[in-house]
Motif scaffolding. Structure first.
Motif, PDB file in Angstrom:
ATOM      1  N   LEU A 119     -14.400 -13.691 -11.842  1.00 54.21           N
ATOM      2  CA  LEU A 119     -13.740 -14.729 -11.045  1.00 54.21           C
ATOM      3  C   LEU A 119     -12.411 -14.221 -10.494  1.00 54.21           C
ATOM      4  N   GLY A 120     -11.695 -13.457 -11.296  1.00 50.36           N
ATOM      5  CA  GLY A 120     -10.426 -12.892 -10.834  1.00 50.36           C
ATOM      6  C   GLY A 120     -10.619 -11.975  -9.632  1.00 50.36           C
ATOM      7  N   LEU A 121     -11.662 -11.157  -9.674  1.00 51.02           N
ATOM      8  CA  LEU A 121     -11.950 -10.256  -8.549  1.00 51.02           C
ATOM      9  C   LEU A 121     -12.378 -11.042  -7.307  1.00 51.02           C
ATOM     10  N   LEU A 122     -13.195 -12.062  -7.509  1.00 52.00           N
ATOM     11  CA  LEU A 122     -13.636 -12.881  -6.371  1.00 52.00           C
ATOM     12  C   LEU A 122     -12.465 -13.651  -5.771  1.00 52.00           C
ATOM     13  N   GLU A 123     -11.567 -14.111  -6.635  1.00 46.30           N
ATOM     14  CA  GLU A 123     -10.376 -14.812  -6.149  1.00 46.30           C
ATOM     15  C   GLU A 123      -9.470 -13.834  -5.386  1.00 46.30           C
ATOM     16  N   ARG A 124      -9.297 -12.640  -5.927  1.00 45.15           N
ATOM     17  CA  ARG A 124      -8.483 -11.607  -5.270  1.00 45.15           C
ATOM     18  C   ARG A 124      -9.034 -11.288  -3.877  1.00 45.15           C
ATOM     19  N   ASP A 125     -10.387 -11.257  -3.767  1.00 43.74           N
ATOM     20  CA  ASP A 125     -11.027 -10.950  -2.484  1.00 43.74           C
ATOM     21  C   ASP A 125     -11.050 -12.141  -1.531  1.00 43.74           C
ATOM     22  N   GLY A 126     -10.547 -13.290  -1.980  1.00 45.09           N
ATOM     23  CA  GLY A 126     -10.422 -14.454  -1.108  1.00 45.09           C
ATOM     24  C   GLY A 126     -11.708 -15.226  -0.873  1.00 45.09           C
ATOM     25  N   VAL A 127     -12.710 -15.053  -1.730  1.00 40.35           N
ATOM     26  CA  VAL A 127     -13.976 -15.785  -1.533  1.00 40.35           C
ATOM     27  C   VAL A 127     -14.061 -17.042  -2.395  1.00 40.35           C
ATOM     28  N   ILE A 128     -13.197 -17.134  -3.416  1.00 37.24           N
ATOM     29  CA  ILE A 128     -13.083 -18.367  -4.189  1.00 37.24           C
ATOM     30  C   ILE A 128     -11.610 -18.672  -4.371  1.00 37.24           C
ATOM     31  N   GLU A 129     -11.335 -19.938  -4.698  1.00 36.81           N
ATOM     32  CA  GLU A 129      -9.975 -20.365  -4.987  1.00 36.81           C
ATOM     33  C   GLU A 129     -10.014 -21.409  -6.082  1.00 36.81           C
ATOM     34  N   ARG A 130      -8.883 -21.582  -6.719  1.00 34.49           N
ATOM     35  CA  ARG A 130      -8.806 -22.596  -7.766  1.00 34.49           C
ATOM     36  C   ARG A 130      -8.826 -23.982  -7.135  1.00 34.49           C
ATOM     37  N   ALA A 131      -9.529 -24.862  -7.792  1.00 33.84           N
ATOM     38  CA  ALA A 131      -9.574 -26.258  -7.355  1.00 33.84           C
ATOM     39  C   ALA A 131      -8.775 -27.066  -8.361  1.00 33.84           C
ATOM     40  N   SER A 132      -8.050 -28.044  -7.875  1.00 32.59           N
ATOM     41  CA  SER A 132      -7.284 -28.860  -8.814  1.00 32.59           C
ATOM     42  C   SER A 132      -8.254 -29.695  -9.647  1.00 32.59           C
ATOM     43  N   HIS A 133      -7.884 -29.902 -10.888  1.00 32.57           N
ATOM     44  CA  HIS A 133      -8.724 -30.668 -11.814  1.00 32.57           C
ATOM     45  C   HIS A 133      -7.818 -31.667 -12.524  1.00 32.57           C
TER      46      HIS A 133
ATOM     47  N   LYS B 193      -9.967 -24.758 -15.699  1.00 23.85           N
ATOM     48  CA  LYS B 193      -9.907 -23.870 -14.534  1.00 23.85           C
ATOM     49  C   LYS B 193     -11.181 -24.088 -13.711  1.00 23.85           C
ATOM     50  N   ALA B 194     -11.035 -24.790 -12.600  1.00 23.26           N
ATOM     51  CA  ALA B 194     -12.171 -25.031 -11.709  1.00 23.26           C
ATOM     52  C   ALA B 194     -12.022 -24.152 -10.469  1.00 23.26           C
ATOM     53  N   MET B 195     -13.175 -23.709  -9.941  1.00 23.15           N
ATOM     54  CA  MET B 195     -13.182 -22.826  -8.775  1.00 23.15           C
ATOM     55  C   MET B 195     -14.064 -23.423  -7.683  1.00 23.15           C
ATOM     56  N   ARG B 196     -13.743 -23.097  -6.444  1.00 26.47           N
ATOM     57  CA  ARG B 196     -14.579 -23.490  -5.299  1.00 26.47           C
ATOM     58  C   ARG B 196     -14.571 -22.347  -4.294  1.00 26.47           C
ATOM     59  N   LEU B 197     -15.570 -22.366  -3.419  1.00 23.21           N
ATOM     60  CA  LEU B 197     -15.645 -21.332  -2.382  1.00 23.21           C
ATOM     61  C   LEU B 197     -14.585 -21.590  -1.321  1.00 23.21           C
ATOM     62  N   THR B 198     -14.060 -20.521  -0.773  1.00 20.67           N
ATOM     63  CA  THR B 198     -13.185 -20.617   0.393  1.00 20.67           C
ATOM     64  C   THR B 198     -14.087 -20.557   1.642  1.00 20.67           C
ATOM     65  N   ARG B 199     -13.478 -20.706   2.783  1.00 19.14           N
ATOM     66  CA  ARG B 199     -14.231 -20.562   4.041  1.00 19.14           C
ATOM     67  C   ARG B 199     -14.853 -19.162   4.099  1.00 19.14           C
ATOM     68  N   LYS B 200     -14.072 -18.159   3.720  1.00 15.02           N
ATOM     69  CA  LYS B 200     -14.579 -16.781   3.694  1.00 15.02           C
ATOM     70  C   LYS B 200     -15.741 -16.668   2.700  1.00 15.02           C
ATOM     71  N   GLY B 201     -15.629 -17.316   1.556  1.00 13.35           N
ATOM     72  CA  GLY B 201     -16.696 -17.291   0.550  1.00 13.35           C
ATOM     73  C   GLY B 201     -17.988 -17.882   1.072  1.00 13.35           C
ATOM     74  N   ARG B 202     -17.884 -18.969   1.820  1.00  8.79           N
ATOM     75  CA  ARG B 202     -19.095 -19.591   2.398  1.00  8.79           C
ATOM     76  C   ARG B 202     -19.733 -18.654   3.437  1.00  8.79           C
ATOM     77  N   ARG B 203     -18.886 -17.976   4.239  1.00 13.90           N
ATOM     78  CA  ARG B 203     -19.412 -17.027   5.231  1.00 13.90           C
ATOM     79  C   ARG B 203     -20.124 -15.862   4.539  1.00 13.90           C
ATOM     80  N   VAL B 204     -19.491 -15.298   3.514  1.00 13.84           N
ATOM     81  CA  VAL B 204     -20.080 -14.168   2.782  1.00 13.84           C
ATOM     82  C   VAL B 204     -21.401 -14.587   2.133  1.00 13.84           C
ATOM     83  N   LEU B 205     -21.411 -15.769   1.538  1.00 12.58           N
ATOM     84  CA  LEU B 205     -22.634 -16.260   0.896  1.00 12.58           C
ATOM     85  C   LEU B 205     -23.736 -16.490   1.927  1.00 12.58           C
ATOM     86  N   ASN B 206     -23.383 -16.972   3.111  1.00 11.66           N
ATOM     87  CA  ASN B 206     -24.383 -17.169   4.175  1.00 11.66           C
ATOM     88  C   ASN B 206     -24.972 -15.855   4.655  1.00 11.66           C
TER      89      ASN B 206
END
Length: 168
Positions: A82-96, A102-115
């Motif tokens: 998760l730390g590496l994915l967050e560093r690469d900007g594909v996920i970010e922490r979500a407030s809980h 510690k909750a995570m969600r995809l960033t816009r970049k993460g959704r593009r990469v996953l697509n």
């Protein structure tokens, strides 16, 4: 002390399989992981990262416990990934509401990469199922689910005995 030694079995030109369940499963897992990694390479993801992103995407957001359970992955490995994915900007922490979670969600970049990665993953999946056969995979999946259940249950029981030695 005597011990029973099982002979290694060989598969159709695939080399020797170990009589050890763990070793054989790890060998198969490495080979299949390499196949998926090769196909996913253009997306920039490894199959382990793809699995984490897909799991988060299915939920909208996910916390560590949910990901640990859904991926059957240990917390240390998951936290590092998760730390590496967050560093690469594909996920970010979500407030809980509970700040300790510690909750995570995809960033816009993460959704593009996953697509980009999804059709590549589908190619790898189709190749394996075509070569293996869906009936064989269905049977293997049932057996592996049973093995997973046995392993998880045995580990849970062992951990409980270690925590509560008076009850053992």
């Amino acid at each position: 002390m005597s011990r029973r030694v099982a002979k290694p079995t060989s598969g159709e030109g695939r080399g020797q399989l170990s009589p050890c369940v763990c070793n054989t499963l790890r060998m198969v897992s490495r080979a299949v992981t390499q196949l998926y990694d090769d196909v996913l390479r253009p997306s920039g993801l490894r199959v382990t990262q793809f699995s984490i992103l897909a799991s988060i995407a299915r939920r909208g957001e996910a916390n560590l416990k949910e990901l640990e359970a859904s991926l059957a992955i240990d917390q240390t490995t998951l936290t590092r990934s998760l730390g590496l994915l967050e560093r690469d900007g594909v996920i970010e922490r979500a407030s809980h509401p509970d700040g300790r979670i510690k909750a995570m969600r995809l960033t816009r970049k993460g959704r593009r990469v996953l697509n980009v990665a999804r059709p590549l993953w589908a190619q790898a999946q189709d190749k394996v199922l075509r070569d293996l056969g869906t009936r064989v995979w269905d049977d293997a999946q049932r057996r592996l689910a049973r093995l997973l259940h046995v392993a998880v249950e045995k580990r849970r029981l062992r951990r409980n005995r270690m925590r509560n030695p008076a009850r053992a």
